[in-house]
Design a protein around this motif. Structure first.
Motif, PDB file in Angstrom:
ATOM      1  N   LEU A  33       0.858  -1.186   0.000  1.00 54.69           N
ATOM      2  CA  LEU A  33       0.000   0.000   0.000  1.00 54.69           C
ATOM      3  C   LEU A  33       0.896   1.237   0.000  1.00 54.69           C
ATOM      4  O   LEU A  33       1.790   1.354   0.850  1.00 54.69           O
ATOM      5  N   VAL A  34       0.638   2.134  -0.922  1.00 59.58           N
ATOM      6  CA  VAL A  34       1.460   3.339  -1.029  1.00 59.58           C
ATOM      7  C   VAL A  34       0.560   4.523  -1.364  1.00 59.58           C
ATOM      8  O   VAL A  34      -0.481   4.359  -2.022  1.00 59.58           O
ATOM      9  N   GLN A  35       0.964   5.693  -0.900  1.00 59.99           N
ATOM     10  CA  GLN A  35       0.188   6.897  -1.189  1.00 59.99           C
ATOM     11  C   GLN A  35       0.462   7.383  -2.602  1.00 59.99           C
ATOM     12  O   GLN A  35       1.531   7.089  -3.168  1.00 59.99           O
ATOM     13  N   PRO A  36      -0.469   8.102  -3.201  1.00 59.40           N
ATOM     14  CA  PRO A  36      -0.211   8.697  -4.522  1.00 59.40           C
ATOM     15  C   PRO A  36       1.080   9.511  -4.510  1.00 59.40           C
ATOM     16  O   PRO A  36       1.350  10.237  -3.559  1.00 59.40           O
ATOM     17  N   GLY A  37       1.863   9.329  -5.579  1.00 60.09           N
ATOM     18  CA  GLY A  37       3.158   9.982  -5.670  1.00 60.09           C
ATOM     19  C   GLY A  37       4.299   9.160  -5.105  1.00 60.09           C
ATOM     20  O   GLY A  37       5.469   9.513  -5.289  1.00 60.09           O
TER      21      GLY A  37
END
Length: 114
Positions: A11-15
């Protein structure tokens, strides 16, 4: 029979960035083209990046400029560096041989969300 084992998703944040790995059971990535595929929720699996035996790369328009495919022949390992991730990059990522598709591995889930 070639076995493909993908890893590195999450899971990663946008950008954000992720680096995927694919270990191939046989010493073939030095002589055959390899590719990364992804399957977004509710969509068909698509080819997003390829690398030839001599290192030439090609990308789908949707990932061009953000993703980089590479390989380590000595380690029988394929990589996908993904930068500037967007929510639409969410999906299960797989590796395979585009010219002679093998049994699919389990894939690795990539989720881009805030």
């Amino acid at each position: 029979q070639v076995h493909l084992v993908e890893s590195g998703g999450g899971l990663v944040q946008p950008g954000g960035s992720l680096r995927l790995s694919c270990v191939v059971s046989r010493n073939i990535i030095s002589i055959l083209a390899m590719g990364w595929y992804r399957q977004a929720p509710g969509k068909q699996r698509e080819l997003v990046a390829t690398i030839t035996s001599d290192g030439r790369t090609n990308y789908a328009d949707s990932v061009k400029g953000g993703f980089t495919i590479s390989k380590d022949n000595a380690k029988n390992t394929l990589y996908l560096q993904m930068n500037s991730l967007k929510p639409e990059d969410t999906g299960v990522y797989y590796c395979n041989l585009p010219l002679t598709i093998q049994t699919w591995g389990q894939g690795t889930q990539v989720t881009v969300s805030s």
